[in-house]
Scaffold this motif. Structure first.
Motif, mmCIF file in Angstrom:
data_model
loop_
_atom_site.group_PDB
_atom_site.id
_atom_site.type_symbol
_atom_site.label_atom_id
_atom_site.label_comp_id
_atom_site.label_asym_id
_atom_site.label_seq_id
_atom_site.Cartn_x
_atom_site.Cartn_y
_atom_site.Cartn_z
ATOM 1 N N GLY A 1 -0.040 -92.159 18.996
ATOM 2 C CA GLY A 1 0.018 -90.893 18.436
ATOM 3 C C GLY A 1 0.957 -89.825 19.596
ATOM 4 O O GLY A 1 1.017 -89.004 18.450
ATOM 5 N N ALA A 2 1.036 -91.059 20.618
ATOM 6 C CA ALA A 2 1.752 -89.918 21.167
ATOM 7 C C ALA A 2 3.285 -89.342 20.202
ATOM 8 O O ALA A 2 3.910 -88.491 20.356
ATOM 9 C CB ALA A 2 1.564 -89.638 22.569
ATOM 10 N N LEU A 3 3.417 -90.551 19.833
ATOM 11 C CA LEU A 3 5.024 -90.648 19.400
ATOM 12 C C LEU A 3 5.036 -90.078 18.694
ATOM 13 O O LEU A 3 5.972 -89.096 17.464
ATOM 14 C CB LEU A 3 5.429 -92.412 18.892
ATOM 15 N N LEU A 4 3.925 -90.051 18.040
ATOM 16 C CA LEU A 4 3.669 -89.357 16.602
ATOM 17 C C LEU A 4 3.442 -87.810 16.621
ATOM 18 O O LEU A 4 4.608 -87.308 15.553
ATOM 19 C CB LEU A 4 2.548 -89.825 15.784
ATOM 20 N N LEU A 5 3.030 -87.305 17.496
ATOM 21 C CA LEU A 5 3.312 -86.240 17.644
ATOM 22 C C LEU A 5 4.694 -85.509 18.221
ATOM 23 O O LEU A 5 4.939 -84.389 17.656
ATOM 24 C CB LEU A 5 2.238 -85.543 18.638
#
Length: 94
Positions: A39-43
């Motif tokens: 999720g952090a990488l996607l954001l």
């Protein structure tokens, strides 16, 4: 001092409650950590590709997207990524 702290922990006093809280905090499963990472990488990928204007930022965003895909795949199929027998994404082989 030290003996007294051990007695409090053994009796279920405040020291034991603090240790139990710390243990719960540290016991996050591998899958949950990987989902958070994805999720952090996607954001980060969305921000770098859409908001930033520099070419290097677009490249970093694309790398973040690839990392999000990899982390998400490993989080959803941890047995397959670890090479465990019978944990294939295509199902059991006969």
């Amino acid at each position: 001092g030290e003996l007294r702290e051990q007695d409090e922990g053994a009796g279920g006093g405040p020291g034991a409650a603090a240790r139990a809280g710390a243990l719960r905090l540290l016991s996050a499963s591998r899958e949950a950590v990987l989902v958070r990472l994805a999720g952090a990488l996607l954001l980060a990928g969305v921000g770098l590709v859409n908001v930033a204007e520099a070419d290097w930022a677009h490249v970093a965003g694309a790398v973040a997207f690839v990392g999000a895909i990899a982390a998400g795949t490993v989080a959803l199929a941890p047995g397959a990524a670890a090479g465990e027998p019978g944990a294939s994404a295509t199902g059991p082989h006969h």
